[in-house]
Design a protein around this motif. Structure first.
Motif, PDB file in Angstrom:
ATOM      1  N   LEU A 138      84.143  43.532  12.156  1.00 14.26           N
ATOM      2  CA  LEU A 138      84.006  44.457  13.291  1.00 14.26           C
ATOM      3  C   LEU A 138      82.543  44.685  13.652  1.00 14.26           C
ATOM      4  N   LEU A 139      81.661  44.552  12.671  1.00  9.05           N
ATOM      5  CA  LEU A 139      80.224  44.667  12.935  1.00  9.05           C
ATOM      6  C   LEU A 139      79.770  43.582  13.911  1.00  9.05           C
ATOM      7  N   GLU A 140      80.322  42.394  13.763  1.00 11.54           N
ATOM      8  CA  GLU A 140      79.989  41.310  14.698  1.00 11.54           C
ATOM      9  C   GLU A 140      80.449  41.666  16.110  1.00 11.54           C
ATOM     10  N   VAL A 141      81.593  42.333  16.193  1.00 11.21           N
ATOM     11  CA  VAL A 141      82.087  42.760  17.501  1.00 11.21           C
ATOM     12  C   VAL A 141      81.174  43.832  18.075  1.00 11.21           C
ATOM     13  N   GLY A 142      80.796  44.796  17.249  1.00 12.89           N
ATOM     14  CA  GLY A 142      80.048  45.955  17.733  1.00 12.89           C
ATOM     15  C   GLY A 142      78.580  45.676  17.979  1.00 12.89           C
ATOM     16  N   GLU A 143      77.996  44.732  17.236  1.00 12.55           N
ATOM     17  CA  GLU A 143      76.566  44.483  17.414  1.00 12.55           C
ATOM     18  C   GLU A 143      76.279  43.278  18.288  1.00 12.55           C
ATOM     19  N   VAL A 195      75.614  45.450  22.202  1.00 10.61           N
ATOM     20  CA  VAL A 195      76.173  46.565  21.442  1.00 10.61           C
ATOM     21  C   VAL A 195      77.407  47.116  22.135  1.00 10.61           C
ATOM     22  N   ASN A 196      78.484  47.198  21.385  1.00 19.40           N
ATOM     23  CA  ASN A 196      79.693  47.884  21.826  1.00 19.40           C
ATOM     24  C   ASN A 196      79.835  49.108  20.932  1.00 19.40           C
ATOM     25  N   PRO A 197      79.475  50.291  21.457  1.00 20.06           N
ATOM     26  CA  PRO A 197      79.360  51.464  20.569  1.00 20.06           C
ATOM     27  C   PRO A 197      80.657  51.807  19.838  1.00 20.06           C
ATOM     28  N   GLY A 198      81.786  51.592  20.505  1.00 23.51           N
ATOM     29  CA  GLY A 198      83.048  51.943  19.866  1.00 23.51           C
ATOM     30  C   GLY A 198      83.313  51.124  18.619  1.00 23.51           C
ATOM     31  N   LEU A 232      83.346  52.109  14.603  1.00 26.15           N
ATOM     32  CA  LEU A 232      84.451  51.834  13.679  1.00 26.15           C
ATOM     33  C   LEU A 232      83.972  51.003  12.493  1.00 26.15           C
ATOM     34  N   ALA A 233      83.110  50.019  12.767  1.00 26.79           N
ATOM     35  CA  ALA A 233      82.605  49.169  11.689  1.00 26.79           C
ATOM     36  C   ALA A 233      81.818  49.993  10.675  1.00 26.79           C
ATOM     37  N   ILE A 234      80.953  50.870  11.184  1.00 27.00           N
ATOM     38  CA  ILE A 234      80.123  51.667  10.280  1.00 27.00           C
ATOM     39  C   ILE A 234      80.993  52.590   9.433  1.00 27.00           C
ATOM     40  N   LEU A 235      81.947  53.243  10.082  1.00 23.28           N
ATOM     41  CA  LEU A 235      82.781  54.188   9.340  1.00 23.28           C
ATOM     42  C   LEU A 235      83.586  53.471   8.268  1.00 23.28           C
ATOM     43  N   LEU A 236      84.076  52.284   8.605  1.00 24.62           N
ATOM     44  CA  LEU A 236      84.858  51.521   7.638  1.00 24.62           C
ATOM     45  C   LEU A 236      83.983  51.041   6.478  1.00 24.62           C
ATOM     46  N   LEU A 237      82.759  50.615   6.799  1.00 26.22           N
ATOM     47  CA  LEU A 237      81.830  50.213   5.741  1.00 26.22           C
ATOM     48  C   LEU A 237      81.566  51.388   4.808  1.00 26.22           C
ATOM     49  N   TRP A 238      81.377  52.539   5.417  1.00 32.99           N
ATOM     50  CA  TRP A 238      81.056  53.734   4.651  1.00 32.99           C
ATOM     51  C   TRP A 238      82.185  54.069   3.679  1.00 32.99           C
ATOM     52  N   SER A 275      70.012  58.733   4.294  1.00 28.81           N
ATOM     53  CA  SER A 275      68.784  58.093   4.791  1.00 28.81           C
ATOM     54  C   SER A 275      69.030  57.374   6.116  1.00 28.81           C
ATOM     55  N   GLU A 276      69.382  58.101   7.151  1.00 32.33           N
ATOM     56  CA  GLU A 276      69.704  57.411   8.400  1.00 32.33           C
ATOM     57  C   GLU A 276      68.736  57.801   9.524  1.00 32.33           C
ATOM     58  N   ILE A 277      68.700  57.031  10.543  1.00 38.32           N
ATOM     59  CA  ILE A 277      67.799  57.228  11.675  1.00 38.32           C
ATOM     60  C   ILE A 277      68.674  57.261  12.929  1.00 38.32           C
ATOM     61  N   PHE A 278      68.135  57.785  14.040  1.00 36.42           N
ATOM     62  CA  PHE A 278      68.998  58.058  15.179  1.00 36.42           C
ATOM     63  C   PHE A 278      68.952  56.987  16.259  1.00 36.42           C
ATOM     64  N   ASN A 279      69.558  55.888  15.989  1.00 35.51           N
ATOM     65  CA  ASN A 279      69.692  54.791  16.945  1.00 35.51           C
ATOM     66  C   ASN A 279      70.874  53.985  16.433  1.00 35.51           C
ATOM     67  N   PRO A 280      71.773  53.591  17.309  1.00 33.89           N
ATOM     68  CA  PRO A 280      72.986  52.965  16.772  1.00 33.89           C
ATOM     69  C   PRO A 280      72.708  51.806  15.827  1.00 33.89           C
ATOM     70  N   LEU A 281      71.715  50.960  16.159  1.00 36.53           N
ATOM     71  CA  LEU A 281      71.463  49.823  15.279  1.00 36.53           C
ATOM     72  C   LEU A 281      70.758  50.263  13.999  1.00 36.53           C
ATOM     73  N   TYR A 282      69.909  51.285  14.098  1.00 35.69           N
ATOM     74  CA  TYR A 282      69.254  51.755  12.890  1.00 35.69           C
ATOM     75  C   TYR A 282      70.181  52.609  12.050  1.00 35.69           C
ATOM     76  N   VAL A 283      71.117  53.243  12.710  1.00 35.78           N
ATOM     77  CA  VAL A 283      72.113  53.999  11.941  1.00 35.78           C
ATOM     78  C   VAL A 283      72.822  53.063  10.972  1.00 35.78           C
ATOM     79  N   VAL A 284      73.309  51.943  11.511  1.00 35.92           N
ATOM     80  CA  VAL A 284      74.040  51.022  10.646  1.00 35.92           C
ATOM     81  C   VAL A 284      73.114  50.415   9.603  1.00 35.92           C
ATOM     82  N   ASN A 285      71.893  50.059  10.009  1.00 33.89           N
ATOM     83  CA  ASN A 285      70.997  49.446   9.041  1.00 33.89           C
ATOM     84  C   ASN A 285      70.502  50.449   8.010  1.00 33.89           C
TER      85      ASN A 285
END
Lengths: 414, 414, 414
Positions: free
Chosen positions: A28-33, A210-213, A217-223, A254-264
């Motif tokens: 799903l990360l491939e879909v979202g990013e 980037v597809n935010p939705g 979902l990818a980030i939450l599932l990874l978490w 340890s997160e930052i406020f940008n969708p791509l940095y959030v995941v990273n």
């Protein structure tokens, strides 16, 4: 069957399910990013998981976790592991290396297969839009049977040569993340060789779409999935499993406020703690968490300068650099009391906890293990794709080749 | 309370949660394959789950799982099951049929209710866009209290007449999938009777409107949910639960590369292994997995020739044919040692494992059970919708009737 | 470590994970009901969860659950809780208040932190589109360290003054839902003060912008997550945990057919059973479930008349009113035999079960606890935002202020 055995099997089985969910999350990360079509991602996820179950059952579980031949590779014909016993009912026996915890062969198989599957999914991200799906499928078989199996056999298998030297890697900073990075590097280099042969000066970048939705979902599932990643690696539900869960959650801050940095940010925190989660205190985990952000950003800049490759989701600055960094930190932050609780009573205190000479020796062992493993995985991975390229007239998609020379736009998965 | 009892209850409870997630997944499948509105799917899922909890608590749990009256049907007034004991604190006692594993009434209730709920959701798919929601709601009450309860009482209830004959159906090839298919057939026939009465020559097809995102979510949720489906059915977390998990994962390798075939490939593999997951070796499971694809494709072609019905998601070729096939295979692939570990020491080896005459006898019992159960469920289901049609002037949506005669386009859920 | 201890820790850890999923679900609810951008929701969820883990680890876990100073507040410097032991390996010891169940400090910490996190997420919903994110972040620190900790220290901490009086609140009707409502009220009042100062006659409503897909995902996640909410609160996997699960599922039947009412119906049922799930019979749970709908609808009408505030997702009619109602019902529906199984042997039967004078006394205690807790949380919450408003020139977003005076349209998260 004792109560502890029951609880241990249940615990490890559930953790295996959580780790399995992370393979889905990488898809799903491939879909979202990167804007991959969701069905393409689904098919790839099923392909990866299916091959992992099948190849690991037939031989990969043995090459990684059966009693090794000279510390180098697991005996591929070891009975209980070879196709999980085939038609024999012996599968229910305890797996040799975890008889103390009483894990059944099936439990241990599923747990480790989930790990193999998620590392393959990580490798698959750098292949996206670039490598033929057929080439990736054949590569996957070699990867599961041999490439991934080697560091696992050396470090996680108690009869491996690095394990016998004293190397530790709790939940796979090197065996999972570092190996995925090194394997990916072997593929990326071949992609660049083919791109260069087509006259390109710079590797065609795979653009972010980037597809935010789906990214969310990818980030939450990874978490959620990671919840099972580190604690499950205790391979026994003992007191320390809980410490590990606490530490894992710590690093999520340890997160930052940008969708791509959030995941990273989330990923980097999780990656760095992976190899030492069972060895360190909550306080150390927080310090390590605070170090993750700067390391990722520096590593990403360094990697970004390389024009010959495209690494859209940070496999190299994240998984390779982060995993290696975490393994090195074992020699600095480990505390023997935590490690003993996690089943590693021989691990000395780290340099920051009065480990002195023993810690320095441990640092040397970890550096040796990192060097040998990264080189071996890289070489084997690259050789595999070189052979595939010779057999298949290149591993890059022909469609990609056409498009690149004209427009530079990314091609769909071959 | 012993440690094993604690672990067994925890295990079965978690498996119940996973099975419950599959009811959600079936709802999302309607969204992803047939373009159902997501809120409509949500409301239907809540309706189905809510009715399942309520009707099963009041009487359906007893009619299926209480000590039977003459092997035919569970005693509806059995104390602990009747509304789960009502206001009496006796609910915490062990349920009569699983006292060995120490499962509490509440645990067993939730687990079996999750099964009832997901079978009803499967039946609901053929009703989509065709049957009045009010008719489906009333049908659901009868289904939960009686129709579904009968095969469960005969086969899963240890005092049932088929169970006493020696019939086995591990996780519900017949009790779940076959019964859902037979019940759906009873509804579809009545829909056709009403369509024919309106002058139609061919049943209005419910068209595919694939939404890849929701389809993907549905598949992933089904996949994760099934994790709890087969292993939970051991009804005790013993060694064999683990074998089952391994086998379940095995079959996930049998997929094809098309979004609709991906879902059907996964489903078919999962359905076929359901009735015998606890009885066979990993090797047998792989062979069974390889047989699934061709069977589904042949069955789908056969069903597709029938112009008098519409079966957009493969209830008949998938759940009915696949479930029955899996039950028949018990007499061929079962191995007594696996079955003993799963709590069925009386099951003989299959024909492929030297079962001989005992295996032939088992085959006869399974065929008898399939025949009687399918006929009984079909007849009861059809009679129920016939009565409903008489009371409600037809079970098909009036809107559907209007649209059909003019445009043939599908109508929204009534 | 005994088998029961193993199973208890595993159970509570898993329940903690489910509760943690509910924080995610509340974030998605904002997306599905109020049109919040999904990335904004993700960042807010990570902020809330991250702060919860960090602040609770440093001090909040102690102020809530360490041995109290005079029954008023937990000792912030209590060793095992202060930053989870920091660098000391002592974290693995059992937490003082649950030594009987053998819960480790880390297990208990994660479980309670998940609760703190979800209450903060509930408070965050009323701040959406209205309050500066920076102000909400600072507020969160005070909330986690002090505001939420007080009712937890009084009622859930066995040395708290209300707990010693005999007050009970099983899974947090007051400690979770009521406190979130009272805290939100303190914020909403300050928002209104600032809106009034800008000349508004009516608080700008935050409009519904329903996104059915995300709303559905949010509801399903809440539903699954609640599975861990009530049963986990037994804090030991004993017989009664199962009863609770059954009861939780029961209440899921009280839904209505409208996307917004579906979510509110489910939530209301879950909220009302929360404080007494461990004390009542299935029959009582059903009656309570039937009462939920009317209460919510009446409370929503009452709250809807207030023009000075905007409560788009029903924090006050749902969580505040529902939570308080549930706590009051303890004195009517409790049955000592169920409560004993849940670890509260001193709780008398309710008025409907012959409790008589003891039940009346219990009612008085619960009313006292509700009154003091709601007032204390409200006052502290309001004082906090008053101080923040003084320091930050108001807590409302400047963008919101501009837009409001011109168009009345909602502003994005500041």
């Amino acid at each position: 069957m004792t109560a502890a055995v029951l609880a241990n099997n249940l615990w490890v089985l559930l953790c295996g399910l959580f780790v399995f969910m992370m393979t889905i999350a990488v898809g799903l990360l491939e879909v979202g990013e990167l804007g991959e079509r969701v069905v393409g991602s689904l098919v790839k996820t099923i392909l990866i998981t299916g091959l992992a179950v099948l190849v690991m059952a037939i031989v990969g579980f043995n090459t990684a976790f059966a009693p090794t031949v000279g510390g180098i590779i697991g005996n591929p014909l070891y009975g209980p592991g070879l196709f999980l016993g085939g038609f024999s009912p012996g599968i229910a026996d305890s797996w040799w290396s975890v008889t103390g915890a009483g894990l059944r062969t099936g439990t241990y198989f599923l747990f480790e297969t989930a790990f193999a599957s998620v590392t393959l999914a990580l490798v698959g991200v750098v292949a996206l839009h670039k490598m033929k799906l057929s080439a990736f499928a054949i590569y996957s078989v070699v990867y599961l049977a041999l490439i991934w199996a080697l560091p696992a056999a050396w470090i996680w298998n108690p009869s491996g040569w690095l394990a016998k030297l004293g190397m530790v890697d709790f939940a796979g900073g090197l065996v999972v993340h570092g190996a995925a990075g090194a394997a990916g590097l072997g593929i990326v280099w071949q992609i660049w060789r083919e791109e260069k042969a087509r006259g390109l000066k710079v590797s065609t970048p795979v653009p972010y779409r980037v597809n935010p939705g789906w990214l969310t979902l990818a980030i939450l599932l990874l978490w959620v999935g990671w919840f099972g990643f580190n604690p499950g690696s205790v391979l026994a539900f003992n007191d320390e499993a809980i410490v590990v869960v606490a530490i894992t959650s710590y690093l999520l801050t340890s997160e930052i406020f940008n969708p791509l940095y959030v995941v990273n940010g989330i990923l980097m925190g999780l990656i760095v703690i992976t190899p030492l989660a069972g060895f360190v205190s909550p306080g150390s985990a927080l310090i390590l968490g605070l170090l993750c952000g700067p390391i990722f950003i520096y590593a990403e800049k360094f990697v970004g300068r390389a024009k010959w490759m495209s690494d859209p989701v940070g496999l190299f600055p994240g998984h390779l650099a982060g995993g290696i960094f975490g393994v090195l930190m074992i020699a600095f932050f480990a505390q023997n009391q935590f490690a003993t609780g996690s089943g590693f009573p021989a691990l000395p205190n780290g340099l920051f906890f009065g480990g002195g000479g023993a810690a320095l020796k441990q640092l040397g062992i970890e550096i040796l293990g990192i060097g040998v493993s990264v080189v071996a995985v890289f070489v084997l991975s690259h050789l595999t794709v070189r052979v595939l390229a010779a057999l298949m007239r290149g591993i890059t998609t022909s469609f990609a080749a056409e498009v690149e020379t004209r427009t530079g736009a990314p091609a769909p998965l071959g």
